[in-house]
Design a protein around this motif. Sequence first.
Motif, PDB file in Angstrom:
ATOM      1  N   ASP A 185       0.834  -1.211   0.000  1.00  0.00           N
ATOM      2  CA  ASP A 185       0.000   0.000   0.000  1.00  0.00           C
ATOM      3  C   ASP A 185       0.866   1.259   0.000  1.00  0.00           C
ATOM      4  OD1 ASP A 185      -2.530  -1.216  -0.063  1.00  0.00           O
ATOM      5  OD2 ASP A 185      -2.460  -1.610   2.086  1.00  0.00           O
ATOM      6  N   GLU A 186       1.950   1.230   0.731  1.00  0.00           N
ATOM      7  CA  GLU A 186       2.854   2.375   0.759  1.00  0.00           C
ATOM      8  C   GLU A 186       3.516   2.577  -0.604  1.00  0.00           C
ATOM      9  OE1 GLU A 186       2.704  -0.002   3.020  1.00  0.00           O
ATOM     10  OE2 GLU A 186       1.938   1.093   4.751  1.00  0.00           O
ATOM     11  N   ILE A 187       3.823   1.470  -1.285  1.00  0.00           N
ATOM     12  CA  ILE A 187       4.426   1.575  -2.623  1.00  0.00           C
ATOM     13  C   ILE A 187       3.488   2.321  -3.565  1.00  0.00           C
ATOM     14  CG2 ILE A 187       5.085   0.230  -4.655  1.00  0.00           C
ATOM     15  CD1 ILE A 187       6.191  -1.892  -2.690  1.00  0.00           C
ATOM     16  N   PHE A 188       2.213   1.966  -3.531  1.00  0.00           N
ATOM     17  CA  PHE A 188       1.251   2.639  -4.414  1.00  0.00           C
ATOM     18  C   PHE A 188       1.022   4.087  -3.982  1.00  0.00           C
ATOM     19  CE2 PHE A 188       0.376  -1.561  -6.023  1.00  0.00           C
ATOM     20  CZ  PHE A 188      -0.051  -1.325  -7.323  1.00  0.00           C
ATOM     21  N   LEU A 247       6.791  -0.921 -10.196  1.00  0.00           N
ATOM     22  CA  LEU A 247       7.071  -0.974  -8.759  1.00  0.00           C
ATOM     23  C   LEU A 247       6.159  -1.955  -8.031  1.00  0.00           C
ATOM     24  CD1 LEU A 247       7.379   2.886  -8.156  1.00  0.00           C
ATOM     25  CD2 LEU A 247       9.224   1.255  -8.606  1.00  0.00           C
ATOM     26  N   GLY A 248       4.954  -2.172  -8.555  1.00  0.00           N
ATOM     27  CA  GLY A 248       4.026  -3.068  -7.873  1.00  0.00           C
ATOM     28  C   GLY A 248       2.814  -3.375  -8.721  1.00  0.00           C
ATOM     29  N   LEU A 249       2.176  -4.482  -8.399  1.00  0.00           N
ATOM     30  CA  LEU A 249       0.995  -4.941  -9.121  1.00  0.00           C
ATOM     31  C   LEU A 249      -0.028  -5.394  -8.091  1.00  0.00           C
ATOM     32  CD1 LEU A 249      -0.002  -5.561 -12.075  1.00  0.00           C
ATOM     33  CD2 LEU A 249       0.936  -7.863 -11.768  1.00  0.00           C
ATOM     34  N   VAL A 262       8.449  -7.846 -11.530  1.00  0.00           N
ATOM     35  CA  VAL A 262       7.510  -7.172 -10.625  1.00  0.00           C
ATOM     36  C   VAL A 262       8.033  -7.333  -9.204  1.00  0.00           C
ATOM     37  CG1 VAL A 262       5.146  -7.096  -9.778  1.00  0.00           C
ATOM     38  CG2 VAL A 262       5.593  -7.618 -12.192  1.00  0.00           C
ATOM     39  N   PRO A 263       8.413  -6.251  -8.514  1.00  0.00           N
ATOM     40  CA  PRO A 263       9.004  -6.401  -7.178  1.00  0.00           C
ATOM     41  C   PRO A 263       7.999  -6.565  -6.045  1.00  0.00           C
ATOM     42  CG  PRO A 263       9.101  -4.114  -7.867  1.00  0.00           C
ATOM     43  CD  PRO A 263       8.538  -4.873  -9.023  1.00  0.00           C
ATOM     44  N   ALA A 264       6.747  -6.118  -6.250  1.00  0.00           N
ATOM     45  CA  ALA A 264       5.731  -6.222  -5.195  1.00  0.00           C
ATOM     46  C   ALA A 264       4.418  -6.644  -5.832  1.00  0.00           C
ATOM     47  CB  ALA A 264       5.569  -4.889  -4.471  1.00  0.00           C
TER      48      ALA A 264
END
Length: 784
Positions: free
Chosen positions: A172-175, A308-310, A345-347
């Motif tokens: 959630d922080e990544i997004f 960074l994330g999916l 995809v890292p996250a």
Amino acid sequence: MKERTLVGRSVARREDPRLLSGRGRFVDDIALPGMLHAQFVRSTVARGEIASVDLSAVRHVPGVVAAFTAEDLELGDITAQLGRPLSEYVPTAMPVLARDKVRYVGEPVAIVVARDAYAAEDGLEAAKVSYTTLPPVTSEEAALAPGAPLVHDEAARNTLVDVSLFATDGIDEIFASAPCVVHVDSRTGRQNALPLETRGVVAHWDDREEQLVLQTCTQVPHQVRTVASRSLRLDERAVRVVVPDMGGGFGQKCVVGREEIAAAAAALRLRRPVKWIEDRKDALSASFLAREQHYQVRAAFGTDGRILGLDADVVCDMGAYSCYPFTAGIEPLMASAEMPGVYKVPAYRVRGRAITTNKAPTAPYRGVSRPQYVMVVERLFERAARELGLDPVEIRRRNVITDFPYTGVNLITYDPGSYLESLNLCERLVQDEGWYEKQATAAAEGRHLGIGYACFSERTGYGSTAFAQRKMQVVPGFDISEVRMDTSGAVTVTTGTMSHGQSHETTMAQIVADELGLDIGKVRLHQGDTDRITYGWGTFASRSITVGGSAVRLAAAKLGDKLRAIAAARWGIDADEVELTDGAARRRDDTSEVLTYGDIADIAYLRAHLLPKDIEPGLAATATFDVFTDGTFSNATHGVVVELHQGTGQVEILRYVCVEDCGVAINPQVVEGQCRGGIAQGIAGALFEQVTYDDQGEPSATSFMDYKVPTAHEIPDVLIHHLETPSAFTETGAKGAGEGGTIGAPAAVLNAVNDALRPTGVELDHTPVTPETVHRALSLEAAS
């Protein structure tokens, strides 16, 4: 690895002379003395309680021999299981004939058996079934709504599967901090796999063998045997399943159907052969369907275009029942586990659900969720490229996996592939043909040309380890092969896989002939007979060459060892001093010393007294093969050029380029046929095919007047370029090639359509893309 002389060559298909001259033998070609014909009384309502079933008038129809309900036959249910808690998976029993309730239009309620197919159809009209009709559940929204009617009482909120396989800490922080977040909300239409040959069976009791014999068109003969024996309460030995030639399956026939079991029960009861052939109406509306899925996905990107994330929510409408043996988990578990695909995809976070509705049940269909999630992920990259001002090919370059082996955030380890190489080559082929210049010229003329790409991998070679990770209670994976040489030096090979058009008779023979140094004409394949094949999991998930072909090669190698051992014993030398070439054993130090395979077979069978004591008579070898890694990964990039026609909204595909890597291509011509056929089915899903339902659960497509199928006119010529990254995990270096065409086509076509629509400001994320939708978008541009 042994030097290849046949593997890698486009050897002429050995099946073709028989099939193309009309000498094939399919289920409907089978005629047995005294054979009866069956058809099914089917539900006319999508959801209801069965008040009564009156077959008395049916039994008086001329030509009708018998009619049975569920109560008459007393068959065991078909229940697919996962070893998961009820919070994640709810098993549902599928009765062979409906009892008490019906759950979709077309569900079989009774079977009518008659002297010919026409009398059986007449008997259906005399059946009287009364229902207490109940409100059906016909959509995702209706199924998940609070207080919705339940398709199965035990499945709360109509949910059969609800799993959250991955949730990276801090996602959630990544997004929240990502400079670019893009969203895709995508739905894909329900489809029919549409094999040329519909389902069918001829069942009869063999008094001599004390066996119930089912001749049926299935991709999984041993699984049909298991279900039939359990449902009919027979020892498994007492059921034999034989598959003749088969006209396609595409996954629809890799599950066990109800009608085949009911026809077998009727044959057992009547002690007469019973044939059932599915008509096209039932095949379109009441057979196993596929595909209807809903994806709500977002992706976070940095300013440099790196992902960074999916974060994904996947809902798959599986219809009224779980399919055996894969269960309703087959689609959401596939999507959840493999969505990151070819990208670093890292996250990752994903929730996957399978819901049940009052529609015909679904089965795996070529690609199994991958055409859908690849399309969604590729749309995310297109959208991010636009928002970040990057070239859509360049953003992919920055994210595809390039260092192997690579273990992804989904805990899957990818074996070496050519992800970047296929992307670069596909773009160059499109450029070299001048399509970017043609696009610019068309835009100046007010025409709409679009160019789209899709990068993807196809996980193949699923072994027992991979299937066990899904917690399947029935765990497919291994394959067994026997290679046997007769006294003439000819070879028979068995495989537990089952061809339904993939040229196994050719490709398996190439593997054996190469291994034994034998003319391919001396090799004969046996498949699809549960009495002749020790055990097999059939054909699905592109496993035939990866797993089945590996078992075949190992068995052939064992037989080769025995041939060398017998020859070495005759010459008084070590076995490693013997080579096998041109149908004979030869001394490496003196090639004039020759024992033909006929000579060796003569000793092994007819003069066994000449064999050393440590060598048993006969020439046969058996081997098994399983994949104990995460499998192998084929990969490809597809490039598509389309033109949208202003007046009609028609989408015309001008060019299709496929750069694929399936490792060692046993037969490149066969691989190309697989690619072209798969691409045609992918285009069908992107632009044409869809089964819809009205609010009463009545299916829209019951004939080809309603179900739009592309013809040769709509399918373009396909340029195919092969790359080769051999697999370290299969005996031949091959990876699977059966599903890749279908996986990549919807994404590439949809991206090309959206590229052509760019001047309109309209973006499409649902399939099929219809001419009406395109016409509306183009009309908006014209009006502005």
